[in-house]
Scaffold this motif. Structure first.
Motif, PDB file in Angstrom:
ATOM      1  N   SER A 182       0.848  -1.250   0.041  1.00  0.00           N
ATOM      2  CA  SER A 182       0.028   0.079   0.183  1.00  0.00           C
ATOM      3  C   SER A 182       0.700   1.221   0.074  1.00  0.00           C
ATOM      4  O   SER A 182       0.259   2.386  -0.142  1.00  0.00           O
ATOM      5  N   TYR A 183       2.133   1.151   0.321  1.00  0.00           N
ATOM      6  CA  TYR A 183       3.141   2.320   0.432  1.00  0.00           C
ATOM      7  C   TYR A 183       4.579   1.801   0.088  1.00  0.00           C
ATOM      8  O   TYR A 183       4.706   0.735   0.388  1.00  0.00           O
ATOM      9  N   LEU A 184       5.155   2.470  -1.112  1.00  0.00           N
ATOM     10  CA  LEU A 184       6.464   2.343  -1.456  1.00  0.00           C
ATOM     11  C   LEU A 184       7.286   3.369  -1.513  1.00  0.00           C
ATOM     12  O   LEU A 184       6.776   4.591  -2.166  1.00  0.00           O
ATOM     13  N   HIS A 185       8.365   3.583  -0.666  1.00  0.00           N
ATOM     14  CA  HIS A 185       9.259   5.029  -0.848  1.00  0.00           C
ATOM     15  C   HIS A 185      10.603   4.520  -1.217  1.00  0.00           C
ATOM     16  O   HIS A 185      11.050   3.550  -0.564  1.00  0.00           O
ATOM     17  N   LEU A 186      11.136   4.868  -2.398  1.00  0.00           N
ATOM     18  CA  LEU A 186      12.455   4.682  -2.793  1.00  0.00           C
ATOM     19  C   LEU A 186      13.413   5.800  -2.623  1.00  0.00           C
ATOM     20  O   LEU A 186      13.129   6.877  -3.203  1.00  0.00           O
ATOM     21  N   GLU A 187      14.583   5.451  -2.449  1.00  0.00           N
ATOM     22  CA  GLU A 187      15.633   6.640  -2.327  1.00  0.00           C
ATOM     23  C   GLU A 187      16.984   6.163  -2.451  1.00  0.00           C
ATOM     24  O   GLU A 187      17.321   4.998  -2.325  1.00  0.00           O
TER      25      GLU A 187
END
Length: 105
Positions: free
Chosen positions: A15-20
């Motif tokens: 439901s949520y994905l953050h990539l750095e």
């Protein structure tokens, strides 16, 4: 990375994905997932850590941090061309050059 995360047999949805980007072709990943089944808290914690470790075995993932999705949260669906949808806090060019992107359903 969404496709790689969903490829794990224990992950039912994301439901949520953050990539750095933290280096050349290396990302720091934070995601909220729903696991297959309905385990106790003790078992869920272990399952999440095993999935994190399997993601960190990838040549692209420096570190993965997973948490549980909120029950009933909208889920993310891969489209075949993830980058334009992933980028919410930058442009496509920023992510390609080493920026960050977040995908929410």
């Amino acid at each position: 990375m969404l496709v790689e995360l969903l490829a794990r047999e224990q992950v039912e949805s994301v439901s949520y994905l953050h990539l750095e980007f933290v280096g050349p072709s290396r990302v720091y990943m934070v995601a909220a997932v729903d696991l297959v089944g309905n385990d106790t808290e003790e078992h869920v914690a272990g399952r999440l850590r095993k999935i994190e470790q399997s993601l960190e075995d990838s040549q692209y993932v420096e570190e993965a941090v997973l948490t549980l999705s909120v029950p009933g949260a909208a889920v993310l669906k891969p489209t075949g061309n993830e980058i334009p949808e992933v980028v919410k806090d930058g442009t496509v060019e920023d992510v390609a050059a080493g920026g960050a992107g977040t995908l929410r359903a």
